[in-house]
Design a protein around this motif. Structure first.
Motif, PDB file in Angstrom:
ATOM      1  N   ILE A   8       0.838  -1.199   0.000  1.00 56.50           N
ATOM      2  CA  ILE A   8       0.000   0.000   0.000  1.00 56.50           C
ATOM      3  C   ILE A   8       0.874   1.250   0.000  1.00 56.50           C
ATOM      4  O   ILE A   8       0.638   2.197  -0.775  1.00 56.50           O
ATOM      5  CB  ILE A   8      -0.943   0.015   1.213  1.00 56.50           C
ATOM      6  N   ARG A   9       1.864   1.295   0.838  1.00 53.93           N
ATOM      7  CA  ARG A   9       2.732   2.473   0.917  1.00 53.93           C
ATOM      8  C   ARG A   9       3.493   2.693  -0.383  1.00 53.93           C
ATOM      9  O   ARG A   9       3.657   3.834  -0.836  1.00 53.93           O
ATOM     10  CB  ARG A   9       3.701   2.318   2.092  1.00 53.93           C
ATOM     11  N   ARG A  10       3.947   1.601  -1.002  1.00 53.21           N
ATOM     12  CA  ARG A  10       4.666   1.748  -2.271  1.00 53.21           C
ATOM     13  C   ARG A  10       3.730   2.218  -3.371  1.00 53.21           C
ATOM     14  O   ARG A  10       4.121   3.014  -4.233  1.00 53.21           O
ATOM     15  CB  ARG A  10       5.335   0.426  -2.651  1.00 53.21           C
ATOM     16  N   CYS A  11       2.481   1.730  -3.348  1.00 57.99           N
ATOM     17  CA  CYS A  11       1.523   2.161  -4.370  1.00 57.99           C
ATOM     18  C   CYS A  11       1.136   3.628  -4.199  1.00 57.99           C
ATOM     19  O   CYS A  11       0.775   4.299  -5.185  1.00 57.99           O
ATOM     20  CB  CYS A  11       0.275   1.276  -4.314  1.00 57.99           C
ATOM     21  N   CYS A  12       1.207   4.143  -2.991  1.00 57.31           N
ATOM     22  CA  CYS A  12       0.930   5.562  -2.769  1.00 57.31           C
ATOM     23  C   CYS A  12       2.007   6.451  -3.397  1.00 57.31           C
ATOM     24  O   CYS A  12       1.772   7.644  -3.642  1.00 57.31           O
ATOM     25  CB  CYS A  12       0.818   5.859  -1.274  1.00 57.31           C
ATOM     26  N   GLY A  14       3.666   5.429  -6.324  1.00 52.85           N
ATOM     27  CA  GLY A  14       3.754   5.146  -7.753  1.00 52.85           C
ATOM     28  C   GLY A  14       3.505   3.671  -8.009  1.00 52.85           C
ATOM     29  O   GLY A  14       3.246   2.898  -7.083  1.00 52.85           O
ATOM     30  N   ALA A  15       3.599   3.246  -9.275  1.00 53.18           N
ATOM     31  CA  ALA A  15       3.291   1.865  -9.660  1.00 53.18           C
ATOM     32  C   ALA A  15       4.499   0.964  -9.447  1.00 53.18           C
ATOM     33  O   ALA A  15       5.503   1.111 -10.144  1.00 53.18           O
ATOM     34  CB  ALA A  15       2.852   1.813 -11.115  1.00 53.18           C
ATOM     35  N   PRO A  16       4.440   0.014  -8.498  1.00 55.22           N
ATOM     36  CA  PRO A  16       5.539  -0.933  -8.317  1.00 55.22           C
ATOM     37  C   PRO A  16       5.747  -1.781  -9.567  1.00 55.22           C
ATOM     38  O   PRO A  16       4.787  -2.143 -10.258  1.00 55.22           O
ATOM     39  CB  PRO A  16       5.086  -1.797  -7.136  1.00 55.22           C
ATOM     40  N   THR A  34      -2.654   0.195  -9.426  1.00 54.61           N
ATOM     41  CA  THR A  34      -1.952   0.855  -8.325  1.00 54.61           C
ATOM     42  C   THR A  34      -2.901   1.735  -7.521  1.00 54.61           C
ATOM     43  O   THR A  34      -2.877   1.728  -6.280  1.00 54.61           O
ATOM     44  CB  THR A  34      -0.789   1.703  -8.869  1.00 54.61           C
ATOM     45  N   ARG A  35      -3.755   2.484  -8.205  1.00 55.91           N
ATOM     46  CA  ARG A  35      -4.727   3.334  -7.508  1.00 55.91           C
ATOM     47  C   ARG A  35      -5.698   2.490  -6.685  1.00 55.91           C
ATOM     48  O   ARG A  35      -6.089   2.882  -5.574  1.00 55.91           O
ATOM     49  CB  ARG A  35      -5.491   4.201  -8.513  1.00 55.91           C
TER      50      ARG A  35
END
Length: 433
Positions: A8-12, A14-16, A34-35
């Motif tokens: 979740i934190r990485r998606c906030c 940008g797109a992993p 990602t959103r």
């Protein structure tokens, strides 16, 4: 414990990178996926301890199917559970849950975790086995077992955090015919009543979230108060639990922990849509994971069909993840044949859900191609497009090599109309050997 940079934190930010293949499989773009994860509408349970095929669950994704396997205190054959796991995956399962309660639970779980798929567990089962009975399970033991499951590589944990004193009071105030049918729910009620304490998963929820975030493990908020028969569907306890799960879901997301919601048990068909929409609204549209709902109680031996009916309606209203119900539900521990049949029926229900919730819906390419193949009496193409073409071919060919099916024979409406209008593709009917 280290602070995990959770999905979740990485998606906030940008797109992993690892989401590209998942997005392709879902027919969406990585930014949209990602959103969805950042907003809590989609989860991808994936413990970093192990690598496996990723599975996206939630809004905009294909409906997924989980299959429960596991030993019991009555029948404990780890090799059989491995065979059942393999059969489930070969027939379309997207995830497995190891619900083992008999034998060497750590060793059995290790074997299931070796499969290339998402795996979930219910830690309280093992905690009760270690303690000897539910009343002797304390917070230290329960959290110890949860941590061990995380360390071993489990991707999502069913945790009955909403079975608290308030839910227990609701059960007492509005008694139910079946009482509690969830094993996890009954264990936590026994713990609360015998120890005169709050459910530790609820009382120490922030600590639980810190632990799960440390391993980036998804929490599946269990439906411990789900009704176990149609007569209990409108009783108070399940609704009290819904509201609690809504609050807990928001807290999990704020802590960077992916979460799913479980529910809603047995209920009449006309109540399925309402309950699904209510749960989704209360939980900020968190992914919803269902066993059933079972919409009649008088079809033992066919509960997999009953669950598929309820599951299809649930998907129409927003459910995201169906738990396979086998023909032996309520009767016995499933065998391999039960797992195969139950998985196939659940996958059909999931596909029915996709025809009404996916872009293009029932006009999806595979549905159109099947209609064309039937029009052309092209049996090979029908078998190729069918969800379970091997089964369809076996039935068609049992009366020999025929241009039409043996029910209509020379009175086949499709063949007659093709000849009248000059449509269809000649020469494609003599197939299917």
């Amino acid at each position: 414990m280290f602070l995990m940079d959770t999905l979740i934190r990485r998606c906030c930010r940008g797109a992993p990178e690892e989401l590209a293949a998942v997005a392709l499989a879902e027919g969406t773009d990585p930014a949209e996926l990602t959103r969805g994860i950042a907003g809590g509408r989609i989860v991808i349970p994936a413990n970093p301890v192990r690598n496996h095929r990723l599975c996206a669950i939630g809004g905009g994704c294909q409906v997924k199917v989980n299959v429960n396997i596991g030993t019991s205190g009555t029948r404990c054959d780890p090799a059989l559970e491995e065979e059942k796991a393999q059969a489930a995956l070969e027939n379309g399962a997207d995830a497995l849950m190891d619900l083992s309660t008999g034998g060497d639970l750590v060793a059995i779980r290790k074997k299931i975790l070796a499969f290339d798929t998402t795996v979930g567990t219910v830690p309280v089962y093992e905690a009760v086995r270690r303690a000897g009975n539910a009343g002797d399970v304390d917070a230290d033991l329960l959290f110890k077992v949860i941590r061990e499951h995380c360390e071993q590589g489990v991707d999502f944990l069913t945790l009955h955090c909403g079975v608290n004193r308030q839910a227990l009071a609701a059960l007492r105030a509005d008694p139910r015919l079946m009482g509690i049918v969830s094993r996890g729910g009954s264990f936590h009620c026994a713990m609360m009543m015998q120890r005169d304490e709050e459910n530790p998963l609820y009382a120490e929820y922030d600590y639980l979230l810190e632990m799960l975030a440390g391993y980036d493990v998804t929490i599946s908020l269990g439906d411990g108060m789900r009704p176990g028969c149609l007569q209990d569907a409108e009783k108070l306890a399940k609704s009290v639990e819904y509201v609690t799960l809504g609050t807990l879901a928001k807290r999990a997301h704020a802590a960077g922990v992916q979460r799913m919601i479980e529910g809603p048990g047995h209920m009449p068909l006309d109540q399925v849509g309402y309950n699904v929409r209510m749960i989704k609204e209360i939980t900020d549209h968190a992914p919803l994971y269902l066993l059933g709902p079972l919409v009649t109680d008088i079809a033992p031996g066919y509960d997999h069909v009953v669950a598929a009916i309820g599951g299809s309606v649930a998907c129409l209203n927003g459910a995201d993840f169906l738990c396979m119900v086998s023909p032996s539900e309520h009767l016995a521990l499933p065998d391999v044949a039960d797992i195969i049949e139950g998985t196939r029926i659940a996958k059909i229900a999931a596909h029915v859900g996709d025809t009404v919730r996916r872009p293009g819906g029932y006009r999806m390419e595979r549905e159109v191609q099947m209609a064309e193949a039937r029009h052309n009496l092209d049996w090979d193409e029908q078998f190729r497009l069918a969800l379970y073409g091997d089964h369809a071919k076996k039935i068609h060919c049992r009366d020999g090599d025929m241009e039409t099916c043996s029910m209509c024979g020379d009175l086949c409406a499709v063949k007659m109309v093709n000849e009248l209008f000059g449509t269809g593709e000649k020469g494609k009917g003599k197939k299917g050997k």
